[in-house]
Enzyme design. Structure first.
Site, PDB file in Angstrom:
ATOM      1  N   ASP A   1      46.506  42.881  47.176  1.00 26.73           N
ATOM      2  CA  ASP A   1      46.059  42.908  45.887  1.00 26.73           C
ATOM      3  C   ASP A   1      46.723  41.849  45.245  1.00 26.73           C
ATOM      4  OD1 ASP A   1      44.541  43.343  43.684  1.00 26.73           O
ATOM      5  OD2 ASP A   1      45.060  45.345  43.333  1.00 26.73           O
TER       6      ASP A   1
ATOM      7  N   GLN B   1      44.865  50.093  34.479  1.00 24.53           N
ATOM      8  CA  GLN B   1      43.794  49.227  34.469  1.00 24.53           C
ATOM      9  C   GLN B   1      42.944  49.685  33.037  1.00 24.53           C
ATOM     10  OE1 GLN B   1      42.393  46.956  36.321  1.00 24.53           O
ATOM     11  NE2 GLN B   1      43.344  47.012  38.211  1.00 24.53           N
TER      12      GLN B   1
ATOM     13  N   CYS C   1      40.775  40.102  42.068  1.00 20.62           N
ATOM     14  CA  CYS C   1      40.223  39.743  40.593  1.00 20.62           C
ATOM     15  C   CYS C   1      39.876  38.364  40.548  1.00 20.62           C
ATOM     16  CB  CYS C   1      41.286  40.216  39.489  1.00 20.62           C
ATOM     17  SG  CYS C   1      42.752  38.805  39.477  1.00 20.62           S
TER      18      CYS C   1
END
Length: 533
Positions: free
Chosen positions: A461, A338, A488
């Protein structure tokens, strides 16, 4: 172990932002008022930073809530926070921004001219609007923003290109014989800084906007990209020309460990031969002493893909180590990690808190990537973790990360997440998983058919496009006690959560997280529990 260095960068901190009741309770989308944009702030989310104070931004109220303590998918969806009419956006871009001389041209930040408190409030309100009618109004928690929302990008990708009219540009007819040739130290070629552009692409174009500073990029990483440009000019190393396919240096990819401070520099070249590579490394290290590893990546294809298939280590071990949520990770040029590690810790901490692990649960980490959040769960209360992802290289990295950190209660499966869940739901088995990464879903989860005695938690996710209807149907059939959905892209997340609600679940909590300040992007965590009807 993570190697510590004296060049450890200052880490931005994160805190929850207090948002107004309209955003947190009613769930209605209320755009920032024009009065607020003129400076009269309502009670909005956000935290006062030193830079905001210096620029005269009024101080919003901060909520003193302790933040309870992923890498897998390079996908970033977002919301158009604080949407403005097109003519207003053009006027805003023309007006510029005190924090960035190329604001409105560079494609990096769209909200840099909006006070951070207003950015957070708009993102909170946008998430609230998406979940209206799907979740109870009181399920929405205040957005987790950053206390210092600048220089947070620990990965910087900088292209290099010849300036228009650069003195050593190669004509198209000479391209074949000039392709991938590096002049190298002492070759006699003369370039100036002005001949080499590096920075960000203008939004929606392939026009490179040169930048010497950036409000969101790590400052050490920015120094590296500029130092490479200066060494290129001094030694006559020509930048890549995407029109002719000539030139040598295409990109620099710089990664900075947010805990370790280690710096990995990947120089992407348009050819194998790297004259005076050792001297190049010495000079770059002299200019930026924080550098701990330099790698050459060769990409001779005429493509927008940054990295090629061939690499060689020029200096150091060829990777860096960093710590995330108390775990150590090895990061190479190809590893997904990330870009805002500070907020990644905030995201994972909150997801694990919402999972409410007691030590008895089996956790399925769907779309696990390199296993970061699953490994955190394994260390923080899960009896066992099963990670699943379709990318075999990511699963190998996940298993390596588990071994590196001494995590023995986690296993990883290279399989499509939807197929895994469907196979598992059809088997009726959900307890006592065994650590055999090569096994299928039925082999991975051993137990008595229909045995629901061991609590099950699903962490998911998915990529920006969200999950599949088949995955969600299988999840409802498997009936985990809790589902923690990280996304996201709250648009597709809301769509998927509606399916889960229709399948017998209830939303207990929604937590927006600002992973990318000064942009339109926002991440969201939703926790659902099985209804007892």
């Amino acid at each position: 172990m993570t190697r510590k260095h004296d060049n450890k960068p200052k880490r931005p901190r994160s805190r929850p932002a207090k948002v107004g009741k309209a955003a947190g309770a009613s769930g209605a989308f209320t755009p920032a008022s024009s009065a607020a944009r003129r400076g009269g702030h309502p009670r909005r989310g956000g935290l006062r930073t030193a830079r905001q104070a210096a620029s005269g931004v009024p101080a919003p109220e901060a909520q003193s809530v302790s933040s309870p303590c992923r890498s897998g998918h390079p996908r970033r969806g977002g919301l158009q926070a604080a949407r403005q009419p097109e003519d207003a956006r053009r006027a805003s871009a023309t007006a510029g921004c005190a924090l960035c001389p190329v604001f409105g041209r560079c494609g990096g930040c769209s909200q840099l001219n909006v006070p951070y408190a207003e950015q957070l409030a708009a993102k909170q309100q946008a998430v609230a609007a998406l979940f209206e009618g799907i979740a109870p109004a009181d399920a929405l928690l205040p957005i987790l923003g950053m206390e210092e929302p600048f220089h947070y990008r620990n990965k910087v990708v900088s292209p290099y290109a010849p300036a228009r009219g650069a003195r050593h540009a190669v004509a198209a007819k000479d391209a074949p014989k000039a392709r991938g040739k590096a002049k190298g130290k002492g070759a006699g070629a003369k370039l100036s800084r002005a001949d080499i552009l590096t920075g960000m692409y203008e939004a929606g174009t392939h026009r490179l906007i040169p930048t010497d500073t950036c409000a969101i990029e790590n400052e050490v990483a920015k120094r590296v990209t500029l130092a490479i440009r200066d060494v290129m000019a001094r030694w006559g190393m020509e930048p890549y020309n995407e029109d002719t396919g000539t030139g040598f240096v295409r990109h620099a990819v710089v990664r900075v460990g947010h805990e370790s401070g280690e710096v990995l520099v990947t120089v992407v070249t348009n050819g194998d031969e790297f004259p005076s590579a050792k001297a190049f490394c010495r000079e770059l290290k002299r200019r930026v002493p924080e550098i701990t590893a330099i790698v050459q990546n060769v990409n001779t294809r005429q493509t927008n893909v940054i990295l090629g298939d061939k690499e060689r280590v020029l200096y150091g071990p060829g990777f860096i180590l960093d710590t995330l949520c108390g775990l150590s990770f090895r990061i190479s040029s190809r590893s997904f990690y990330q870009v805002n590690a500070t907020q990644t810790e905030v995201l994972y901490d909150e997801a694990i808190r919402l999972a409410n692990l007691t030590g008895a649960e089996t956790v399925i980490d769907a779309y696990c990537g390199t296993g970061t959040i699953g490994l955190v769960a394994a260390k923080r209360g899960a009896a066992r973790v099963i990670g699943v992802d379709s990318v075999a290289s990511a699963i190998r990295d996940a298993a390596s990360n588990a071994r590196h950190n001494g995590v023995e209660n986690a296993s990883f499966v290279a399989q499509d997440a939807t197929a895994f869940m469907e196979e598992l739901a059809a088997s009726g088995e959900r307890s006592q998983p065994a650590c055999h990464p090569e096994r299928s879903a039925q082999r991975e989860v051993e137990g008595t058919p229909g045995d629901h005695s061991q609590p099950l938690v699903l962490l998911m996710d998915p990529p920006r496009a969200g999950s599949t209807h088949e995955f969600l149907r299988a999840a409802c059939a498997l009936a985990p006690e809790r589902i923690v959905y990280i996304s996201c892209n709250p648009h597709t997340q809301a769509r998927d959560v509606r399916h889960l609600v229709e399948g017998g679940y209830e939303v207990r909590a929604i937590r927006p997280v600002d992973m990318f300040p000064h942009t339109d992007h926002v991440e969201s965590i939703v926790m659902l529990e099985k209804r007892n009807d």
